[in-house]
Write an enzyme that holds these catalytic residues in place. Structure first.
Site, short mmCIF file in Angstrom:
data_model
loop_
_atom_site.label_atom_id
_atom_site.label_comp_id
_atom_site.label_asym_id
_atom_site.label_seq_id
_atom_site.Cartn_x
_atom_site.Cartn_y
_atom_site.Cartn_z
N HIS A 491 0.84 -1.20 0.00
CA HIS A 491 0.00 0.00 0.00
C HIS A 491 0.87 1.26 0.00
CE1 HIS A 491 -3.70 2.27 1.33
NE2 HIS A 491 -2.75 3.11 1.71
N GLU A 492 1.80 1.33 0.94
CA GLU A 492 2.64 2.52 1.05
C GLU A 492 3.55 2.66 -0.16
OE1 GLU A 492 1.73 4.64 3.07
OE2 GLU A 492 0.47 3.32 4.29
N HIS A 495 1.69 4.49 -2.81
CA HIS A 495 1.78 5.95 -2.62
C HIS A 495 3.14 6.45 -3.07
CE1 HIS A 495 -1.98 6.59 -0.54
NE2 HIS A 495 -1.66 5.89 0.53
N HIS A 498 3.37 6.78 -6.72
CA HIS A 498 2.59 7.95 -7.16
C HIS A 498 3.47 9.21 -7.10
CE1 HIS A 498 -1.69 9.96 -6.78
NE2 HIS A 498 -1.16 10.13 -7.96
ZN LIG Z 1 -2.99 5.15 1.98
#
Ligand SMILES: [Zn+2]
Length: 710
Positions: A491-492, A495, A498
């Site tokens: 998940h991290e 990010h 991104h």
């Molecule tokens: Zn998040």
């Protein structure tokens, strides 16, 4: 299936190999000088806590000077002399913030906390001074009104719109008296929000429970050992300290066989902020709601929810509520089935109803029976090193990116590691700092942040950080993580990608600077690859190097939709009440938070044994953080990540190069340089529906079984 690229070699612990940073320290302060460090990274080896405040002061002074020059300019406003000038008006402050807030979250020593308390009010004041400056607003507004004639690029037009909106939302168009009231409200809200968090922390501490040996029956050894040590450290040897925090309470409720002890622990956790003592949050919540409603009214919105969602992908509370309802209704059906199943098992123990403190306990029994999945033996196959290799491997298979250790880069704490991310052709993209282990000075939870955001205007490449709170490895041993931790790792990293893959001109639009209900898409979509069997078969190995057994992989896949009725209803009842509460135009006379909450939960049909994930009196997202009227964002992003991952799945290859390239080009690279809805449509060819989300959670018609098979 795509072939695996060469396995990635992880660097050994890199401490002590970095040469001293080359910085020109001004007056002995490295934060003020030029950095000739590799890639211009912060010289963490030379920065000390006392360097920050002078750097902030100098940075704020520089920003004020530059902004005054823009505001007082006699030249006709142009995009370059106003918008671009604002984007580059605070170089020293921007650089200092990137460094400081990385450390303030990950390593908040008392010295750093003191700096934070000193600089935050100064930053808040600077911000309101900028966005309530009428001269500045007139320049931006004039550009905005003539925007069709300015021949702006699409990205420039977007920047103008975003900045103009920032001014409006800060009250730039209001009269002086209303502006003053707005500033008053904002100060009051900031104060109340801090008080809410401090109350919560104090009440949580006050709700700590010291349990006896008999009350700890059934609790796994690891939790028992840490609870015993914590009680001893608090001067109560022989007892077991169970703090009222989620990481402690949830495993206790899952395994403790002593029902009375479960009830005690549940009640302490559930009543935080609502105990009628000095730390009770009900009055603060009521006051914040009234102030928020007034703030929205001043700015011409029907409610605070309308104000918040006007600056979100959902646009209106009705749109967000529509999605929540689509997920909530089938979840309610499922949760009643789940409750009946738990009750059948609990009846053997003589129970005739499931209470909130029984749910996790009997759910765990059902899970073990049905899937033969044991968390502890699973963990043996999930070494952190291997899972990081898996994460980089997935990235290589999707986009051809490679990672290279950079032991020459100075870090802010021991154990932080740095990699350089490169394109397929070897060109450099940016730097990735990873700080995975818990330490006393670290905030709880996991997050990504940027030390430096990508921007062509400033000619800067991105530097991003991931933080988690994994348990450090035992001396000489290896760190292993749970399946939840594994999802968090990916998940991290989503990010981080991104931020890393951003390709925009303006820093204000870079990477993760998107709407709250869009920002989780890149992170949540990465989670889908975390449990990809072809990846786990290679990287999930126990200490002897044996790969994860096939039966375990299958059980893991089948158990994915287990207990989703419970989890979904808990999450969505919190989201629905958040939206409803903030959509009230004003609070009714004699409003009671507690009574309103109970009444709404009953009206929605939420079973008492399930309840909300976060009750209002301790709902930090809403009253101690930035998620007021926006808790729906997780579900909103989930509709997109589920539907978005289907774009891969539909090709028969979850590593499909064409879909990966499109996702990168249309979503990851564009940041906030256009409306997120446009980005999603460009990637997927249409807007998402709730269908994939419902299927992934096993809530689609046809139910858990069909979903469990995929
Ligand atoms: Zn998040």
């Amino acid at each position: 299936m795509a072939t695996l690229l060469a396995p990635i070699v992880l660097d050994p612990a890199a401490a002590g190999t970095a040469p001293p940073s080359d910085v020109e320290a001004v007056g002995g302060n490295p934060l003020l000088g030029e950095w000739s460090t590799p890639d211009g990274v912060p010289p963490f080896d030379r920065i000390r806590p006392e360097h920050y405040e002078p750097a902030f002061d100098a940075g704020i002074a520089e920003a004020r000077q530059n902004i005054e020059r823009i505001a007082s300019s006699r030249a006709r406003p142009t995009f370059a002399n106003t918008l671009e000038a604002l984007e580059t008006a605070a170089p020293l402050l921007t650089r200092t913030q990137g460094v400081f807030f990385t450390v303030a979250a990950a390593d908040a020593t008392p010295e750093i906390q003191k700096v934070r308390a000193a600089v935050v009010p100064k930053l808040t004041r600077l911000e309101s001074d900028i966005y309530q400056d009428q001269r500045l607003f007139r320049r931006v507004d004039r550009l905005y009104r003539t925007r069709d004639r300015l021949r702006l690029s699409p990205e420039q037009a977007r920047l103008l719109e975003v900045v103009h909106r920032r001014f409006l939302r800060a009250g730039a168009r209001l009269g002086a008296a209303e502006q003053a009231r707005l500033a008053e409200i904002d100060q009051a809200l900031a104060r109340l929000s801090v008080q809410f968090s401090q109350n919560l922390l104090a009440d949580q501490k006050g709700s700590d429970l010291y349990l006896t040996e008999a009350e700890m029956a059934g609790v796994p050894e690891a939790l028992r050992a840490s609870a015993r040590a914590a009680a001893a450290a608090a001067g109560r040897p022989g007892l077991f300290l169970i703090p009222s925090t989620r990481p402690a309470v949830e495993p206790f409720l899952t395994f403790a066989t002593n029902r009375a002890a479960r009830e005690k622990v549940f009640r302490a956790f559930n009543m935080r902020g609502d105990n009628g003592n000095a730390y009770d949050n009900n009055a603060i919540v009521t006051e914040m709601l009234a102030l928020r409603a007034e703030r929205a009214r001043l700015l011409g919105y029907p409610s605070f929810a309308h104000f918040q969602l006007d600056n979100a992908m959902a646009g209106r509370p009705e749109a967000a509520m529509d999605l929540l309802r689509q997920v909530f209704e089938p979840a309610l059906v499922r949760v009643r089935e789940e409750e009946a199943e738990l009750l059948r098992l609990a009846a053997r123990d003589g129970l005739n109803r499931i209470e909130p403190w029984d749910w996790r306990f009997y759910a765990e029994k059902v899970r073990q029976q049905r899937f033969a999945l044991d968390e502890a033996s699973l963990k043996e196959f999930l070494p952190l090193e291997g899972m990081v290799a898996a994460m980089f491997d997935v990235t290589a298979r999707l986009w051809g990116l490679s990672v290279h250790p950079r032991p020459d880069v100075p870090v802010y704490a021991p154990g932080v590691r740095v990699w350089e991310i490169r394109e397929r052709d070897g060109s450099r993209i940016g730097l990735f700092y990873a700080d995975w282990f818990a330490r006393d000075t670290k905030q709880p939870g996991a997050w990504m942040n940027s030390i430096r955001v990508q921007s062509f205007l400033r000619g800067e490449t991105p530097i991003v950080v991931n933080n988690c709170n994994y348990t450090p490895p035992p001396p000489g041993g290896r760190a292993t993580i749970s399946v939840d931790d594994l999802r968090t790792l990916f998940h991290e990293w989503g990010h981080a990608l991104h931020g890393l893959l951003s390709r925009v001109r303006y820093p204000s639009l870079s990477g993760t600077a998107v709407y709250t209900d869009f920002v989780e898409l890149p992170a949540q979509i990465m989670e889908h690859w975390a449990q990809e069997p072809s990846v786990l078969r290679v990287h999930a190995r126990n200490a002897d190097g044996a790969p994860i057994p096939e039966a375990m992989l299958e059980a893991l896949a089948r158990a994915r939709t287990f207990n989703q009725g419970f989890l979904t209803v808990q999450q969505l009842s919190s989201a629905i009440l958040d939206l409803e509460l903030h959509a009230l135009p004003q609070l009714p006379e004699g409003f009671s938070v507690r009574a309103w909450e109970a009444e709404r939960l009953q009206a929605l049909g939420v079973p008492a044994a399930v309840g909300m994930r976060h009750r209002l009196a301790h709902f930090s997202h809403l009253f101690g953080g930035g998620y007021a009227a926006k808790y729906y964002s997780y579900t909103w992003s989930e509709a997109m990540d589920a539907d978005g991952f289907d774009a891969f799945r539909e090709t028969g290859d979850v590593f499909n190069q064409e879909v990966a390239a499109r996702f990168r080009r249309e979503v990851l690279e564009v940041g906030n340089s256009r409306e997120p809805a446009e980005s999603y449509r460009a990637f997927r060819g249409r807007m998402p529906t709730a269908e994939a989300l419902l299927r992934n959670r096993g809530l689609a018609p046809g139910g858990a079984r069909s979903a469990a098979a995929d």
